[in-house]
Design a protein around this motif. Structure first.
Motif, PDB file in Angstrom:
ATOM      1  N   SER A   6       0.339  16.629  30.123  1.00  0.00           N
ATOM      2  CA  SER A   6       0.778  14.949  29.775  1.00  0.00           C
ATOM      3  C   SER A   6      -0.145  14.486  30.991  1.00  0.00           C
ATOM      4  N   LEU A   7       0.531  13.044  30.852  1.00  0.00           N
ATOM      5  CA  LEU A   7      -0.425  11.959  31.780  1.00  0.00           C
ATOM      6  C   LEU A   7       0.456  12.155  33.693  1.00  0.00           C
ATOM      7  N   ASP A   8       1.855  12.640  33.226  1.00  0.00           N
ATOM      8  CA  ASP A   8       2.485  12.857  34.605  1.00  0.00           C
ATOM      9  C   ASP A   8       1.662  13.823  35.791  1.00  0.00           C
ATOM     10  N   GLN A   9       0.704  14.854  34.776  1.00  0.00           N
ATOM     11  CA  GLN A   9       0.304  15.493  36.297  1.00  0.00           C
ATOM     12  C   GLN A   9      -0.568  15.292  36.201  1.00  0.00           C
ATOM     13  N   VAL A  10      -1.173  13.754  35.736  1.00  0.00           N
ATOM     14  CA  VAL A  10      -2.873  13.747  36.214  1.00  0.00           C
ATOM     15  C   VAL A  10      -3.009  12.409  37.037  1.00  0.00           C
ATOM     16  N   GLN A  11      -2.371  12.036  36.682  1.00  0.00           N
ATOM     17  CA  GLN A  11      -1.866  10.859  37.191  1.00  0.00           C
ATOM     18  C   GLN A  11      -1.853  10.833  38.150  1.00  0.00           C
ATOM     19  N   HIS A  12      -1.880   9.689  39.370  1.00  0.00           N
ATOM     20  CA  HIS A  12      -0.866   9.215  40.984  1.00  0.00           C
ATOM     21  C   HIS A  12      -1.414   7.927  41.600  1.00  0.00           C
ATOM     22  N   PRO A  13      -0.263   8.150  42.176  1.00  0.00           N
ATOM     23  CA  PRO A  13      -0.160   6.963  42.431  1.00  0.00           C
ATOM     24  C   PRO A  13      -1.091   6.157  43.604  1.00  0.00           C
ATOM     25  N   THR A  14      -1.017   4.822  44.031  1.00  0.00           N
ATOM     26  CA  THR A  14      -1.906   4.162  44.931  1.00  0.00           C
ATOM     27  C   THR A  14      -0.974   3.272  45.969  1.00  0.00           C
ATOM     28  N   GLU A  15      -1.176   3.388  47.161  1.00  0.00           N
ATOM     29  CA  GLU A  15      -0.923   2.666  47.788  1.00  0.00           C
ATOM     30  C   GLU A  15      -0.359   1.611  47.887  1.00  0.00           C
ATOM     31  N   ILE A  16      -0.839   1.256  46.826  1.00  0.00           N
ATOM     32  CA  ILE A  16      -0.188  -0.581  45.742  1.00  0.00           C
ATOM     33  C   ILE A  16       0.474  -0.681  44.599  1.00  0.00           C
ATOM     34  N   PRO A  17       1.696  -0.765  45.023  1.00  0.00           N
ATOM     35  CA  PRO A  17       3.145  -0.805  43.846  1.00  0.00           C
ATOM     36  C   PRO A  17       2.097  -0.986  42.824  1.00  0.00           C
ATOM     37  N   GLY A  18       2.700  -0.509  41.685  1.00  0.00           N
ATOM     38  CA  GLY A  18       2.599  -0.534  40.281  1.00  0.00           C
ATOM     39  C   GLY A  18       0.877  -0.030  39.846  1.00  0.00           C
ATOM     40  N   MET A  45      -1.064  -3.901  24.423  1.00  0.00           N
ATOM     41  CA  MET A  45      -1.001  -3.427  25.824  1.00  0.00           C
ATOM     42  C   MET A  45      -2.381  -3.726  25.686  1.00  0.00           C
ATOM     43  N   ARG A  46      -3.266  -4.451  26.732  1.00  0.00           N
ATOM     44  CA  ARG A  46      -4.452  -5.049  27.024  1.00  0.00           C
ATOM     45  C   ARG A  46      -4.708  -2.931  27.884  1.00  0.00           C
ATOM     46  N   ARG A  47      -6.563  -3.477  27.084  1.00  0.00           N
ATOM     47  CA  ARG A  47      -7.228  -2.010  27.700  1.00  0.00           C
ATOM     48  C   ARG A  47      -8.575  -2.439  27.996  1.00  0.00           C
ATOM     49  N   ILE A  48      -8.914  -2.364  29.141  1.00  0.00           N
ATOM     50  CA  ILE A  48     -10.095  -2.927  29.734  1.00  0.00           C
ATOM     51  C   ILE A  48     -10.709  -2.721  30.236  1.00  0.00           C
ATOM     52  N   ARG A  92      -4.509   9.873  23.328  1.00  0.00           N
ATOM     53  CA  ARG A  92      -3.685  10.422  24.785  1.00  0.00           C
ATOM     54  C   ARG A  92      -3.043   9.166  24.843  1.00  0.00           C
ATOM     55  N   LEU A  93      -3.676   8.464  24.929  1.00  0.00           N
ATOM     56  CA  LEU A  93      -3.580   6.670  26.032  1.00  0.00           C
ATOM     57  C   LEU A  93      -2.285   6.697  24.759  1.00  0.00           C
ATOM     58  N   ASP A  94      -2.554   6.503  23.793  1.00  0.00           N
ATOM     59  CA  ASP A  94      -1.506   6.172  22.940  1.00  0.00           C
ATOM     60  C   ASP A  94       0.066   7.217  23.195  1.00  0.00           C
ATOM     61  N   GLU A  95      -0.282   8.220  23.126  1.00  0.00           N
ATOM     62  CA  GLU A  95       1.189   9.140  23.262  1.00  0.00           C
ATOM     63  C   GLU A  95       1.709   8.488  24.665  1.00  0.00           C
ATOM     64  N   PHE A  96       1.217   8.195  25.441  1.00  0.00           N
ATOM     65  CA  PHE A  96       1.803   7.628  26.632  1.00  0.00           C
ATOM     66  C   PHE A  96       1.682   5.977  26.949  1.00  0.00           C
ATOM     67  N   ALA A  97       1.423   5.258  26.049  1.00  0.00           N
ATOM     68  CA  ALA A  97       1.482   4.037  26.121  1.00  0.00           C
ATOM     69  C   ALA A  97       3.355   2.825  26.644  1.00  0.00           C
ATOM     70  N   ALA A  98       3.808   3.566  26.933  1.00  0.00           N
ATOM     71  CA  ALA A  98       5.670   3.151  27.086  1.00  0.00           C
ATOM     72  C   ALA A  98       4.879   3.270  28.905  1.00  0.00           C
ATOM     73  N   GLU A  99       4.176   3.689  28.826  1.00  0.00           N
ATOM     74  CA  GLU A  99       4.643   4.074  30.455  1.00  0.00           C
ATOM     75  C   GLU A  99       3.430   2.551  31.859  1.00  0.00           C
ATOM     76  N   HIS A 100       2.848   2.558  30.620  1.00  0.00           N
ATOM     77  CA  HIS A 100       1.947   1.390  30.839  1.00  0.00           C
ATOM     78  C   HIS A 100       1.704  -0.263  30.652  1.00  0.00           C
ATOM     79  N   ASP A 101       1.593  -1.366  31.225  1.00  0.00           N
ATOM     80  CA  ASP A 101       1.319  -2.872  30.684  1.00  0.00           C
ATOM     81  C   ASP A 101       0.195  -2.338  30.272  1.00  0.00           C
TER      82      ASP A 101
END
Length: 277
Positions: A70-82, A1-4, A112-121
């Motif tokens: 958890s990440l699901d509790q704090v991440q918020h979708p935007t109008e941009i898909p993905g 995974m790229r982390r920029i 903490r990002l490693d815990e949810f690494a499978a959820e994002h590219d």
């Protein structure tokens, strides 16, 4: 995974603007699942995508200080898909007080990002204009660093300091692949001094300087509406140049790692004689 990670200790360089637009571009043009992580007390990354970060809790501070969040509790979708945002606000000012400054505190974001690494590219990290705990944590979590640099005389010193900080973090925290992959000249004006500063950057970071990005009203207006410049003014010169910059940042981060440049300041750009451009 790229982390920029977008890093510059100097404020007002357009760092957040670039981070937001790169995250949006990757989600749209590369079809990736992107998480934009804000670590700044101002919360501008979320604000510029239309989130009311003042009312959002829990946020990134709680994600870092409470492992039950958890990440699901704090991440918020935007109008941009993905594209999702992990927003920040003023609570981040107390991060060092809550976590301390031990090696485990510096590693917390990465863990903490490693815990949810499978959820994002791809993860895009935007932090404050400083070199404190939040930025160090970003560097430890990152796989690559992007440095926006205003084309001004004094900006060269700050850019050199960021390069040295990245080298120290790579060595101290055993991240041998971490390096500055792209330098983005910002606030470009058609002056001899701006060109001289760019030349110094190209000499110090050969092959890693992107096209320059000027000052565009369309970008500011887009952010005031919670949009990217591509949504607000897709046919504008600002949109065209932002595309060129984001494409370059993405491409440069894909190139094989090279040995880091010596941590010495770029030579000062000479100011033009009076009457010059």
């Amino acid at each position: 995974m790229r982390r920029i990670a977008f890093v510059n200790e100097k404020g007002g360089t357009g760092k957040t603007t670039l981070a937001v637009h790169l995250a949006a571009w990757i989600a749209r043009e590369r079809g990736k699942r992107v998480l934009l992580v804000d670590l700044d007390t101002q919360g501008h990354a979320g604000k510029t995508l239309g989130l009311d970060v003042r009312e959002i809790q829990p946020n990134v501070f709680h994600f870092l200080t409470d492992r039950s969040v958890s990440l699901d509790q704090v991440q918020h979708p935007t109008e941009i898909p993905g594209l999702s945002v992990l927003p920040a606000y003023k609570q981040m000012a107390g991060l060092a007080g809550s976590l301390g400054t031990s090696p485990s505190a510096v590693e917390r974001l990465s863990q903490r990002l490693d815990e949810f690494a499978a959820e994002h590219d791809v993860v895009v990290l935007d932090g404050p204009p400083s070199l404190g705990l939040s930025v160090t944590a970003m560097l430890v979590a990152a796989t690559e660093v992007v440095v926006p640099v205003a084309l001004t005389y004094l900006a060269l010193d700050g850019c050199a300091e960021v390069a040295r900080t990245v080298e120290r973090a790579a060595e101290e925290y055993h991240r041998p692949g971490l390096r500055v992959t792209a330098v983005v000249p910002m606030m470009h004006r058609n002056t001899a001094l701006a060109e001289a500063v760019r030349e110094r950057l190209e000499a110090y970071f050969p092959g890693r300087v992107t096209p320059s990005l000027g000052v565009y009203v369309a970008i500011d207006e887009a952010q005031s509406h919670g949009k990217t410049v591509w949504d607000y003014a897709p046919r504008s010169r600002a949109a065209q140049m932002m595309t060129a910059v984001t494409e370059a940042v993405w491409r440069l981060g894909q190139t094989p790692a090279q040995a880091p440049e010596p941590a010495q300041a770029p030579e000062p750009a000479q100011a033009p004689e009076p009457g010059g451009r």
